[in-house]
Structures are given as structure tokens and as C-alpha cells.
Scaffold this motif. Structure first.
Motif, PDB file in Angstrom:
ATOM      1  N   VAL A 127      -5.006   8.903   3.736  1.00  0.00           N
ATOM      2  CA  VAL A 127      -4.529   7.521   3.629  1.00  0.00           C
ATOM      3  C   VAL A 127      -5.528   6.567   4.270  1.00  0.00           C
ATOM      4  N   GLU A 128      -6.116   6.988   5.390  1.00  0.00           N
ATOM      5  CA  GLU A 128      -7.092   6.136   6.081  1.00  0.00           C
ATOM      6  C   GLU A 128      -8.307   5.864   5.197  1.00  0.00           C
ATOM      7  N   PHE A 129      -8.737   6.903   4.464  1.00  0.00           N
ATOM      8  CA  PHE A 129      -9.884   6.725   3.572  1.00  0.00           C
ATOM      9  C   PHE A 129      -9.548   5.724   2.462  1.00  0.00           C
ATOM     10  N   ALA A 130      -8.331   5.832   1.910  1.00  0.00           N
ATOM     11  CA  ALA A 130      -7.909   4.912   0.852  1.00  0.00           C
ATOM     12  C   ALA A 130      -7.893   3.472   1.353  1.00  0.00           C
ATOM     13  N   LYS A 131      -7.431   3.295   2.594  1.00  0.00           N
ATOM     14  CA  LYS A 131      -7.409   1.952   3.164  1.00  0.00           C
ATOM     15  C   LYS A 131      -8.821   1.419   3.363  1.00  0.00           C
ATOM     16  N   GLU A 132      -9.725   2.257   3.857  1.00  0.00           N
ATOM     17  CA  GLU A 132     -11.115   1.832   4.041  1.00  0.00           C
ATOM     18  C   GLU A 132     -11.746   1.464   2.699  1.00  0.00           C
ATOM     19  N   TYR A 133     -11.464   2.272   1.690  1.00  0.00           N
ATOM     20  CA  TYR A 133     -12.027   2.011   0.363  1.00  0.00           C
ATOM     21  C   TYR A 133     -11.525   0.676  -0.197  1.00  0.00           C
ATOM     22  N   ASP A 134     -10.205   0.432  -0.106  1.00  0.00           N
ATOM     23  CA  ASP A 134      -9.636  -0.816  -0.616  1.00  0.00           C
ATOM     24  C   ASP A 134     -10.211  -2.019   0.110  1.00  0.00           C
ATOM     25  N   ALA A 135     -10.356  -1.885   1.434  1.00  0.00           N
ATOM     26  CA  ALA A 135     -10.907  -2.997   2.210  1.00  0.00           C
ATOM     27  C   ALA A 135     -12.360  -3.250   1.844  1.00  0.00           C
ATOM     28  N   ALA A 136     -13.113  -2.178   1.637  1.00  0.00           N
ATOM     29  CA  ALA A 136     -14.525  -2.329   1.273  1.00  0.00           C
ATOM     30  C   ALA A 136     -14.665  -2.990  -0.085  1.00  0.00           C
ATOM     31  N   ARG A 137     -13.828  -2.560  -1.021  1.00  0.00           N
ATOM     32  CA  ARG A 137     -13.914  -3.139  -2.366  1.00  0.00           C
ATOM     33  C   ARG A 137     -13.517  -4.606  -2.357  1.00  0.00           C
ATOM     34  N   ALA A 138     -12.458  -4.931  -1.635  1.00  0.00           N
ATOM     35  CA  ALA A 138     -12.043  -6.326  -1.527  1.00  0.00           C
ATOM     36  C   ALA A 138     -13.087  -7.153  -0.810  1.00  0.00           C
ATOM     37  N   GLY A 139     -13.702  -6.580   0.235  1.00  0.00           N
ATOM     38  CA  GLY A 139     -14.719  -7.317   0.978  1.00  0.00           C
ATOM     39  C   GLY A 139     -15.934  -7.643   0.138  1.00  0.00           C
ATOM     40  N   LEU A 140     -16.353  -6.732  -0.687  1.00  0.00           N
ATOM     41  CA  LEU A 140     -17.511  -6.990  -1.535  1.00  0.00           C
ATOM     42  C   LEU A 140     -17.216  -8.002  -2.608  1.00  0.00           C
ATOM     43  N   GLN A 141     -15.936  -8.136  -2.958  1.00  0.00           N
ATOM     44  CA  GLN A 141     -15.589  -9.086  -3.993  1.00  0.00           C
ATOM     45  C   GLN A 141     -15.308 -10.465  -3.420  1.00  0.00           C
ATOM     46  N   ALA A 142     -15.237 -10.578  -2.107  1.00  0.00           N
ATOM     47  CA  ALA A 142     -15.051 -11.889  -1.521  1.00  0.00           C
ATOM     48  C   ALA A 142     -16.351 -12.674  -1.626  1.00  0.00           C
ATOM     49  N   PRO A 143     -16.260 -14.004  -1.846  1.00  0.00           N
ATOM     50  CA  PRO A 143     -17.453 -14.765  -2.121  1.00  0.00           C
ATOM     51  C   PRO A 143     -18.207 -15.238  -0.903  1.00  0.00           C
ATOM     52  N   LYS A 144     -19.429 -15.487  -1.109  1.00  0.00           N
ATOM     53  CA  LYS A 144     -20.305 -16.058  -0.099  1.00  0.00           C
ATOM     54  C   LYS A 144     -20.972 -17.258  -0.728  1.00  0.00           C
ATOM     55  N   GLU A 145     -21.144 -18.315   0.030  1.00  0.00           N
ATOM     56  CA  GLU A 145     -21.702 -19.538  -0.530  1.00  0.00           C
ATOM     57  C   GLU A 145     -23.124 -19.299  -1.010  1.00  0.00           C
ATOM     58  N   THR A 146     -23.301 -19.451  -2.322  1.00  0.00           N
ATOM     59  CA  THR A 146     -24.630 -19.324  -2.920  1.00  0.00           C
ATOM     60  C   THR A 146     -24.777 -20.451  -3.920  1.00  0.00           C
ATOM     61  N   GLY A 147     -25.023 -21.656  -3.402  1.00  0.00           N
ATOM     62  CA  GLY A 147     -25.037 -22.813  -4.281  1.00  0.00           C
ATOM     63  C   GLY A 147     -23.613 -23.089  -4.717  1.00  0.00           C
ATOM     64  N   ASN A 148     -23.402 -23.167  -6.040  1.00  0.00           N
ATOM     65  CA  ASN A 148     -22.072 -23.363  -6.580  1.00  0.00           C
ATOM     66  C   ASN A 148     -21.534 -22.085  -7.206  1.00  0.00           C
ATOM     67  N   LYS A 149     -22.169 -20.949  -6.961  1.00  0.00           N
ATOM     68  CA  LYS A 149     -21.753 -19.700  -7.576  1.00  0.00           C
ATOM     69  C   LYS A 149     -20.985 -18.845  -6.587  1.00  0.00           C
ATOM     70  N   VAL A 150     -20.180 -17.967  -7.115  1.00  0.00           N
ATOM     71  CA  VAL A 150     -19.431 -17.034  -6.276  1.00  0.00           C
ATOM     72  C   VAL A 150     -20.293 -15.808  -6.054  1.00  0.00           C
ATOM     73  N   GLY A 151     -20.629 -15.561  -4.797  1.00  0.00           N
ATOM     74  CA  GLY A 151     -21.451 -14.413  -4.476  1.00  0.00           C
ATOM     75  C   GLY A 151     -20.632 -13.328  -3.821  1.00  0.00           C
ATOM     76  N   LEU A 152     -21.239 -12.558  -2.920  1.00  0.00           N
ATOM     77  CA  LEU A 152     -20.556 -11.447  -2.282  1.00  0.00           C
ATOM     78  C   LEU A 152     -20.753 -11.511  -0.780  1.00  0.00           C
ATOM     79  N   ILE A 153     -19.730 -11.116  -0.023  1.00  0.00           N
ATOM     80  CA  ILE A 153     -19.881 -11.004   1.416  1.00  0.00           C
ATOM     81  C   ILE A 153     -19.610  -9.558   1.798  1.00  0.00           C
TER      82      ILE A 153
END
Length: 360
Positions: free
Chosen positions: A42-68
């Protein structure tokens, strides 16, 4: 090397001490996130979900949605990644997930103020107020539907966060939606239906699609799933796709003789009546585009698949259908949705009957 796990973007390597490391990386060149829990737990599944969500969160790159890679704890970006990795978000329908994720990513990619480099992704949660969120809403004021989507999604996220004590209060409760009027999808007229039927004869896939839409009142996401397995003793029984994860609804509709005649005369697929040119079931988006092309062939550029559902509701209401009858036919859970059509039909009937009062 790819892992033999049924999860995308997982990789492994071995460090110089011979220890195996598992990490998440969306693409070559992207940042890697180490997963330290044991695979299959279960811990691995939680880490995986958090990692996937984190990579899909945006980072300011001009006016585009990037990755953090890792959002700062206690920020709006952190709250978004927690929500996107939550069990509640996972229970949402596929299209709802896509919409909410896109809206949240766009919100935290916004600059806090013009000429600044900081985005809402790093905005401290203890400073998020209705005034701050109103900025996010009003930046879409030229597209009121999109502005209200931001209000709706932010409100859902904060309601979830308050329940789990991640925030002390819900600032979205003071955030109002923008009022605007729209006619929505064009509702087909009887003449337009006739024009489509003239162009696409019985026996064609286009005519079958039209008949299924007209005689069932279903959305395109449901029409594409209808198959022989849903028909028994002259009735169609189908669980609706919309809200299937939260509030499942099954409709049962009698198959009209007109519809049955067209179904019997049309080529159909194995699992679904409507299939692509490759014999596979349609996706909702793919069917929508395909049907739009058939409308264009009939010189009906203003028409769409959804417009037939709207026209059906109007026609049924004007023929005397009650709000509850409309709910049974169209699978609506809200009485208010059905009453929109019955009220309009009642006004037309009253106006027609009252016309004689204008005579001398």
C-alpha cells in the motif's frame, strides 16, 4: 530497464553499491522521483500516486503548463497534488478527472500578479483567501463557462481538504459563479432531422446513429455503448456512463417500432451497434467528430449529436411529458434539469391558449 509492474513510467537501476532503485520518470530527460517502499505494498501505491500527481502539477513556464518535481508543503500546489492523488479523486469518472486535473493545473500555473515570476503553485495556503481565488476566476471572465469551472473545481478540492483537516477553512464558499446566458447546443428542428434522413438512408451507419440518438435520448457517451446485450424483450436497459462512479443510474426504455426497423436493417458491430471503420467501438469524442462530419454531409453545420438530445427533451415536454417522465427518459437525477424543459413547454401552451383572448 522497465519494471514488470502494470504501472506506467516506472524504471529501475542499480547504484554503485549494487542496490536496486525504483523511480518514476515520465519521459527521457524529465526529473526522476525515487520510490522507496516495497513494490506491491500500500505504501508503494501511495508513493506512486503522489509521484505521478506531482509530475503532473504545473510549474510556471511562461504561459504554458509545465511540470514540478516536488511541490512545497503548505502551498496551493501541494494541496492540488494531494487532492489529485486522493481516493476521492480516483473514484471520479474519467472525463471528470481529466477536466478537474486540467483546471487545477491551469490555476496553479497562473502568475500571482502581472510582471511577477511567482505562480499560484507556491502560494501559501494560510494566505489563500476568497479575494485571491477571485483573481483566478476573473482571469477567465471573457469565458464565463471556464471561469465557473474554476470555481466548481476549487470548491470541490477545498471541501475535500477541510474534511481531512488539511486546511482550516474553505475560502471558496465566498466565491460566486459568474452569471451569464447561453443557448447551449443547437436543438435540431423537425426539418433538420428530415434533411439528415434524406441524405443518409436507412441501412447506413449514420442513419442508425441518428435513430439511436433520437429514439433513446441518450448522450453520445451512452449511445456508443449500446449493444445486443442491452436489449431484451423489446426493452433497452443500460447503465449510464455519467456519474457512474458516484451516483450510478440505469435507464430502461422501450424500443420504438421505428427504431427497431432501422436497427434490423443496419449493419452493426459485435459488442456495440455503432463501430468505427475498423470494427471497433467508438470513443465519445471520436463518435462526436464522426457524427459532426455526417451532419456536414447533410449540410447541417449547426447540428451536433448533443443537439438531438436537447431537441428530444423539448419535443417530449411540448407533447405533455411531465418532469418525472423526462427524468426517467433522460436519466436526470435533478428535478430542476427536467423542469427547465417543462416550464418552457408550459409557457408555449399557455401562450397558445391565451392568444384567443386577444381577439375582440
Amino acid at each position: 530497464m522497465k519494471l514488470s509492474l502494470n504501472l506506467p513510467y516506472l524504471h529501475r537501476d542499480v547504484d554503485r553499491h549494487g542496490n536496486e532503485r525504483i523511480y518514476f520518470r515520465r519521459r527521457v530527460g524529465a526529473a526522476k522521483i525515487r520510490l522507496r517502499a516495497k513494490p506491491g505494498t500500500v505504501e508503494f501505491a501511495k508513493e506512486y500516486d503522489a509521484a505521478r500527481a506531482g509530475l503532473q502539477a504545473p510549474k510556471e513556464t511562461g504561459n504554458k503548463v509545465g511540470l514540478i518535481e516536488r511541490p512545497t508543503t503548505g502551498t496551493l500546489g501541494w494541496l492540488c497534488t494531494r487532492y489529485l492523488a486522493s481516493a476521492e479523486f480516483a473514484r471520479l469518472g474519467g472525463s471528470t478527472k481529466i477536466t478537474r486535473r486540467r483546471v487545477l493545473m491551469a490555476c496553479i500555473a497562473e502568475l500571482i500578479a502581472p510582471q511577477q515570476k511567482e505562480t499560484f503553485e507556491r502560494f501559501p495556503l494560510d494566505k489563500v483567501s476568497a479575494k485571491a481565488l477571485r483573481v483566478l476566476r476573473d482571469r477567465k471572465c471573457d469565458l464565463p463557462g471556464a471561469a465557473n469551472d474554476r470555481v466548481k473545481v476549487l470548491r470541490a478540492m477545498y471541501s475535500w481538504a477541510v474534511e481531512r483537516d488539511l486546511v482550516d477553512s474553505n475560502p471558496t464558499l465566498e466565491l460566486k459563479r459568474i452569471r451569464y446566458s447561453t443557448t447551449g447546443h443547437h436543438a435540431w428542428t423537425p426539418l433538420e432531422v428530415e434533411q439528415f434522413e434524406t441524405r443518409h438512408a436507412i441501412g447506413s451507419k449514420a442513419r442508425l446513429a441518428l435513430a439511436l440518438l433520437v429514439w433513446t435520448g441518450l448522450r453520445r457517451s451512452d449511445v456508443i455503448r449500446i449493444g445486443r446485450q442491452h436489449v431484451k424483450d423489446g426493452w433497452l436497459k443500460l447503465p449510464l456512463h455519467k456519474n457512474s462512479e458516484r451516483s450510478p443510474v440505469t435507464v430502461e426504455l422501450p424500443i420504438a417500432p421505428e427504431l427497431k426497423a432501422i436497427m434490423d436493417a443496419s449493419p452493426v458491430g459485435e459488442l456495440t451497434y455503432l463501430v468505427t471503420e475498423y470494427g471497433r467501438p467508438f470513443t465519445a469524442a471520436g463518435f462526436g467528430q464522426w457524427f459532426r462530419d455526417r451532419c456536414d454531409e447533410a449540410t447541417l453545420p449547426q447540428c451536433s449529436a448533443h443537439g438531438l438530445r436537447k431537441a428530444g427533451a423539448v419535443r417530449a415536454a411540448e407533447n405533455g411529458a411531465t418532469a418525472h417522465e423526462l427524468m426517467a427518459l433522460f436519466g436526470w437525477l435533478s428535478l430542476a434539469e427536467a423542469q427547465r424543459y417543462t416550464r418552457s413547454a408550459d409557457r408555449r401552451t399557455l401562450a397558445k391558449n391565451a392568444t384567443r383572448l386577444l381577439a375582440r
